[in-house]
Design an enzyme around this catalytic site. Structure first.
Site, PDB file in Angstrom:
ATOM      1  N   PRO A   1       0.840  -1.200   0.000  1.00 42.81           N
ATOM      2  CA  PRO A   1       0.000   0.000   0.000  1.00 42.81           C
ATOM      3  C   PRO A   1       0.878   1.253   0.000  1.00 42.81           C
ATOM      4  O   PRO A   1       1.813   1.342   0.791  1.00 42.81           O
ATOM      5  CB  PRO A   1      -0.771  -0.114   1.323  1.00 42.81           C
ATOM      6  CG  PRO A   1      -0.742  -1.570   1.669  1.00 42.81           C
ATOM      7  CD  PRO A   1       0.561  -2.084   1.146  1.00 42.81           C
TER       8      PRO A   1
ATOM      9  N   CYS B   1       0.556   5.719  -0.623  1.00 47.39           N
ATOM     10  CA  CYS B   1      -0.317   6.854  -0.890  1.00 47.39           C
ATOM     11  C   CYS B   1      -0.144   7.295  -2.338  1.00 47.39           C
ATOM     12  O   CYS B   1       0.917   7.104  -2.933  1.00 47.39           O
ATOM     13  CB  CYS B   1       0.005   7.999   0.059  1.00 47.39           C
ATOM     14  SG  CYS B   1       1.715   8.523  -0.040  1.00 47.39           S
TER      15      CYS B   1
ATOM     16  N   TYR C   1      -4.094  -2.573   9.825  1.00 49.43           N
ATOM     17  CA  TYR C   1      -2.998  -1.598   9.780  1.00 49.43           C
ATOM     18  C   TYR C   1      -2.476  -1.347  11.192  1.00 49.43           C
ATOM     19  O   TYR C   1      -3.082  -0.614  11.974  1.00 49.43           O
ATOM     20  CB  TYR C   1      -3.551  -0.306   9.170  1.00 49.43           C
ATOM     21  CG  TYR C   1      -2.544   0.642   8.576  1.00 49.43           C
ATOM     22  CD1 TYR C   1      -1.179   0.524   8.797  1.00 49.43           C
ATOM     23  CD2 TYR C   1      -2.970   1.694   7.776  1.00 49.43           C
ATOM     24  CE1 TYR C   1      -0.272   1.403   8.234  1.00 49.43           C
ATOM     25  CE2 TYR C   1      -2.075   2.589   7.211  1.00 49.43           C
ATOM     26  CZ  TYR C   1      -0.725   2.432   7.456  1.00 49.43           C
ATOM     27  OH  TYR C   1       0.164   3.324   6.900  1.00 49.43           O
ATOM     28  N   GLY C   2      -1.325  -1.949  11.512  1.00 49.00           N
ATOM     29  CA  GLY C   2      -0.831  -1.900  12.893  1.00 49.00           C
ATOM     30  C   GLY C   2       0.435  -1.086  13.080  1.00 49.00           C
ATOM     31  O   GLY C   2       1.186  -1.346  14.020  1.00 49.00           O
TER      32      GLY C   2
ATOM     33  N   HIS D   1       2.847   2.826  11.843  1.00 44.95           N
ATOM     34  CA  HIS D   1       2.851   4.235  11.440  1.00 44.95           C
ATOM     35  C   HIS D   1       2.136   5.162  12.428  1.00 44.95           C
ATOM     36  O   HIS D   1       1.556   6.171  12.043  1.00 44.95           O
ATOM     37  CB  HIS D   1       2.257   4.402  10.024  1.00 44.95           C
ATOM     38  CG  HIS D   1       3.147   3.809   8.976  1.00 44.95           C
ATOM     39  ND1 HIS D   1       2.678   3.302   7.792  1.00 44.95           N
ATOM     40  CD2 HIS D   1       4.487   3.631   8.939  1.00 44.95           C
ATOM     41  CE1 HIS D   1       3.688   2.835   7.075  1.00 44.95           C
ATOM     42  NE2 HIS D   1       4.793   3.025   7.747  1.00 44.95           N
TER      43      HIS D   1
ATOM     44  N   TYR E   1      -0.574   4.967  13.894  1.00 44.11           N
ATOM     45  CA  TYR E   1      -2.026   5.010  13.859  1.00 44.11           C
ATOM     46  C   TYR E   1      -2.553   4.234  15.070  1.00 44.11           C
ATOM     47  O   TYR E   1      -1.787   3.625  15.819  1.00 44.11           O
ATOM     48  CB  TYR E   1      -2.536   4.427  12.534  1.00 44.11           C
ATOM     49  CG  TYR E   1      -2.106   5.244  11.325  1.00 44.11           C
ATOM     50  CD1 TYR E   1      -2.232   6.634  11.322  1.00 44.11           C
ATOM     51  CD2 TYR E   1      -1.560   4.640  10.199  1.00 44.11           C
ATOM     52  CE1 TYR E   1      -1.832   7.395  10.231  1.00 44.11           C
ATOM     53  CE2 TYR E   1      -1.159   5.393   9.092  1.00 44.11           C
ATOM     54  CZ  TYR E   1      -1.297   6.768   9.119  1.00 44.11           C
ATOM     55  OH  TYR E   1      -0.900   7.527   8.041  1.00 44.11           O
TER      56      TYR E   1
ATOM     57  N   ARG F   1       0.108  -4.982   8.613  1.00 44.33           N
ATOM     58  CA  ARG F   1       1.270  -4.099   8.492  1.00 44.33           C
ATOM     59  C   ARG F   1       1.733  -3.784   9.896  1.00 44.33           C
ATOM     60  O   ARG F   1       0.949  -3.359  10.751  1.00 44.33           O
ATOM     61  CB  ARG F   1       0.879  -2.824   7.763  1.00 44.33           C
ATOM     62  CG  ARG F   1       1.928  -2.441   6.759  1.00 44.33           C
ATOM     63  CD  ARG F   1       1.472  -1.323   5.898  1.00 44.33           C
ATOM     64  NE  ARG F   1       2.404  -1.187   4.790  1.00 44.33           N
ATOM     65  CZ  ARG F   1       2.483  -0.132   4.016  1.00 44.33           C
ATOM     66  NH1 ARG F   1       1.676   0.881   4.207  1.00 44.33           N
ATOM     67  NH2 ARG F   1       3.352  -0.086   3.039  1.00 44.33           N
TER      68      ARG F   1
ATOM     69  N   ALA G   1       7.131   0.367  -3.143  1.00 44.41           N
ATOM     70  CA  ALA G   1       6.255   1.484  -3.454  1.00 44.41           C
ATOM     71  C   ALA G   1       6.976   2.281  -4.525  1.00 44.41           C
ATOM     72  O   ALA G   1       6.659   2.220  -5.705  1.00 44.41           O
ATOM     73  CB  ALA G   1       5.973   2.313  -2.206  1.00 44.41           C
TER      74      ALA G   1
ATOM     75  N   CYS H   1       6.309  11.683 -10.422  1.00 46.00           N
ATOM     76  CA  CYS H   1       7.586  11.009 -10.220  1.00 46.00           C
ATOM     77  C   CYS H   1       8.653  11.683 -11.071  1.00 46.00           C
ATOM     78  O   CYS H   1       8.416  12.019 -12.227  1.00 46.00           O
ATOM     79  CB  CYS H   1       7.443   9.534 -10.607  1.00 46.00           C
ATOM     80  SG  CYS H   1       8.997   8.631 -10.613  1.00 46.00           S
TER      81      CYS H   1
HETATM   82 FE1  SF4 Z   1       9.451   8.812  -5.912  1.00 46.93          FE
HETATM   83 FE2  SF4 Z   1      11.640  10.065  -6.830  1.00 46.93          FE
HETATM   84 FE3  SF4 Z   1      11.550   7.423  -6.803  1.00 46.93          FE
HETATM   85 FE4  SF4 Z   1      10.010   8.739  -8.487  1.00 46.93          FE
HETATM   86  S1  SF4 Z   1      12.225   8.712  -8.504  1.00 46.93           S
HETATM   87  S2  SF4 Z   1       9.404   7.017  -7.215  1.00 46.93           S
HETATM   88  S3  SF4 Z   1       9.530  10.549  -7.316  1.00 46.93           S
HETATM   89  S4  SF4 Z   1      11.484   8.726  -5.025  1.00 46.93           S
END
Ligand code: SF4
Ligand code: ADP
Length: 679
Positions: free
Chosen positions: A29, A31, A172-173, A175, A177, A225, A317, A359
């Site tokens: 997961p 954001c 969700y355990g 961060h 929260y 988590r 992520a 990104c």
């Molecule tokens: Fe995030 Fe920068 Fe990696 Fe792209 S390059 S995923 S913006 S940390």
């Protein structure tokens, strides 16, 4: 091309309770800045990741009750049938590619300010609100009835998760929260059966895991988590002891370390796989599969995680944001095509700003639905025409690459010997080495394109542009840092700015190291001022870093770099001075002005480095713009300027500008669809 059989272990299916992941690539997961407000963007973005080979693709945190509301951060939600309907878009997109879809049930507690819902946050105790915006106020300590209701929120959300067709439901355990706060004896000082010894502190988490398992009843997997101490042997909160009580309860453990700055550490301060020694020790305490992140971009590092038994899934992520097709590229033996994350955290920063993520490396991130951009494919050229791209910074490199991919004949001209523009200069600063990936990935792609010719060491003027006879011209000539202090605070140059003792940023970036006591005045507020401060401190200069903002390098709060940056500066002996504007520099004395009171103060300095605004290097564009009446006769069909020479910005903005220019050449501009509620 075929996959190197060495990587086969990354492609072995693995059961997670009642469901089976097709491979070991697991998008945890994360954001997205889309959440419940932008369900179509969300579904398309997650669907593209599944298409790129991620065997498990999860939503971001998903609110289960009105009293868990982090507005203006846009979480997903699973609170009613409409949410089920919207999230089904995502599960369908993920299932269509043969991947599993996971959902993370979230209740914030004292971290959610409930600014939108105006509900009271429940938590283990009446804790001061810890929302990033720093809202004055506290949560309500949960009584027994609240605990029963809280468990019901999870049961109801688990029912909806089933209805939305999810395969994995997260409890969700971590961060900080609510569920994590029960584990934490600093927060949990309860005297009932939920406080005291570890067995009691973990009781609510245990009950919620059991509740969710009862509802899903083997129709989908239950994941948890959970964070563990960053150093396994130093566990003042007793997180390992709590873990031992529930080690066999869920179907999967998603493990993070208990320091968010390290869990999603920027590459300035945290290496790939930095926390994996800790994860490996935890894994020995459970027979259940474990997933953990580590900003993995190297297939060999990923493989070693699986082969060494450190973890069962490669959690990602950011690597999945920078390259949604990372697994497919390993599978197809195209390792050189992997677009590696640079660890800049610009993605996260935009969620923190309440907007869809973007990104630096992947200009298509967040644009899958609203502009219809696919990270790997692009429309072929509209005609057999050629394009001259002037300037090889991030904007020019990306424009040339994407135009080359479209099939145009491309000339990329660069004034300097070295290609890469600002990336060459900035990636030499302390901690910024991985920014070079922006240049290196694009150069790697460009050098394999037969239709692209690259001419370094070629400064182009307007006459040369016409002589090259390209039908299209893209100007990406960048920008230069000012040295007169004009920027957000100063409207006009500071007194004494023309002296030799005033050192421009460009000089430092080109390798000049001044002697003596240095004052850096940072009205840019991002990484450059602090990186130069660390460079000079390492060079032995006494350094004072001054900012007109209250908080030094304030934008790095959004990228989660602020805390480690401050720590590094303090450890390097850099003196920090906020809320001071630059008034002048005369006879070795820097004149400062308090931004609140206007009171003046002085600092002794041998050299002053002002970092403020930049000036667009747009001379070539202006020269050509003045000669538009010659275009037709010379066969020039289009001229555009992109990146910093149009409007100086962050590297991600320049890459995006280059990509957009390439996508739109010879076509109607891409439609910009808005994902919004239509009544
Ligand atoms: Fe995030 Fe920068 Fe990696 Fe792209 S390059 S995923 S913006 S940390
Ligand atoms: P951006 O971030 O917009 O890509 P950069 O400053 O990183 O901008 O890169 C701009 C590049 O353009 C630099 O490498 C610079 O040397 C190059 N450049 C500037 N003017 C010219 C020119 N007239 N001819 C060729 N290259 C140029």
């Amino acid at each position: 091309m075929a996959r190197d059989p060495r990587y086969d272990p990354l492609f072995e299916p693995l059961a997670i309770g009642p469901v089976t992941a097709p491979n070991r690539f697991y998008q945890v997961p994360h954001c997205s800045g889309m959440g419940y407000q932008r369900p179509q963007m969300l579904a398309a973005m997650r669907g593209v990741k599944a298409e790129g080979g991620w065997g498990v693709v999860c939503t971001e945190y998903c609110s289960i009750h009105a009293s868990s509301d982090e507005t203006p951060y846009p979480s997903a939600s699973l609170r009613d049938d409409d949410d089920v309907h919207n999230l089904r878009l995502m599960t369908e997109a993920v299932h269509a590619q043969g991947a599993l879809a996971g959902v993370e049930l979230w209740y914030g507690g004292h971290t959610s300010a409930n600014l939108y819902s105006r509900e009271i946050s429940l938590d283990v105790a009446s804790l001061p609100n810890q929302a990033t915006l720093g809202i004055p106020g506290q949560s309500q300590a949960m009584a027994g009835t609240d605990i029963r209701e809280f468990r019901d929120y999870h049961r109801d959300a688990a029912r909806r998760a089933l209805a939305a067709d999810f395969d994995i439901v997260y409890v969700y355990g971590n961060h900080y929260y609510l569920l994590h706060n029960f584990l934490n004896p600093y927060f949990n000082q309860r005297e009932d059966e939920y406080g005291g010894v570890a067995e009691n502190r973990v009781r609510l988490l245990r009950e919620v895991i059991e509740d969710v398992a009862e509802i899903v009843a083997g129709r989908c997997a239950v994941a948890v988590r959970y964070s563990i101490p960053t150093r396994f042997d130093k566990d003042p909160r007793g997180l390992i002891e709590c873990f031992r009580h529930i080690a066999e309860l869920p179907d999967l453990w998603d493990i993070t370390v208990d320091d968010y700055n390290q869990e999603m550490g920027s590459s300035r301060f945290t290496a790939e796989a930095e926390n994996q020694a800790t994860v490996a020790r935890l894994k020995r305490l459970t027979s259940k599969p474990v997933v953990a992140v580590g900003r993995f971009t190297s297939p060999d590092t990923m493989l070693s995680q699986i082969n060494s038994g450190t973890q069962d899934f490669i959690g990602a992520a950011r690597p999945s944001i920078a390259d949604p097709f990372l697994p497919a590229k390993i599978d197809q033996g195209r390792l050189e095509d992997i677009r590696e994350c640079i660890g800049c955290n610009v993605c996260y920063a935009h969620n923190s700003l309440g907007v869809p993520i973007r990104c630096t490396q992947n200009p298509g991130m967040g644009e899958e639905w609203r502009r219809g951009w696919h990270p790997e494919t692009i429309e072929t050229r509209h005609a057999d025409e050629s394009v001259l791209v002037v300037g090889s910074g991030p904007a020019g490199l990306e424009a040339a690459r994407a135009l080359g991919q479209r099939g145009y004949r491309v000339i990329l001209a660069e004034a300097r010997e070295e290609l890469g523009g600002r990336i060459n200069l900035e990636s030499r600063l302390p901690g910024l080495a991985q920014y070079a990936r922006v240049r290196d990935w694009r150069l790697g792609q460009l050098r394999r394109m037969a239709n692209v010719d690259i001419y370094p060491h070629n400064r182009i003027d307007a006459d040369t542009v016409f002589e090259l006879e390209s039908q299209h011209v893209v100007i990406a000539t960048g920008a230069r840092w000012r040295s007169d202090g004009v920027g957000g605070w100063n409207n006009s140059p500071f007194i004494g700015w023309e002296q030799d003792e005033v050192i421009g940023v460009e000089q430092i970036l080109n390798g000049y190291l001044p002697e003596g006591r240095v004052v850096i005045y940072d009205d840019d507020h991002y990484y450059l001022g602090t990186a130069i401060a660390l460079l000079l401190a390492a060079n032995g200069n006494p350094v004072t870093l001054v900012s007109p903002a209250e908080s030094i390098a304030r934008w790095s709060h959004f990228t989660e770099e602020h805390l480690p940056t401050m720590k590094a500066l303090i450890e390097a002996g850099v003196e920090l001075l906020g809320a001071r504007g630059l008034a002048g520099f005369e006879r070795g004395v820097v004149q400062l002005e308090c931004v609140f009171s206007g009171n003046e103060s002085q600092l002794a300095a041998d050299r002053l480095i002002p970092i403020s605004a930049r000036v667009a290097d747009d001379a070539l564009w202006l020269a050509l713009d003045r000669r538009r009446d010659e275009f037709e006769q010379r066969g020039l069909l289009s001229l555009q300027r992109i990146g910093d020479c149009r409007a100086p910005g962050i590297v991600a903005a320049a890459v995006y500008a280059g990509h957009k220019a390439a996508r739109e050449l010879g076509r109607e501009k891409d439609e910009f669809k808005r994902d919004r509620v239509i009544v």
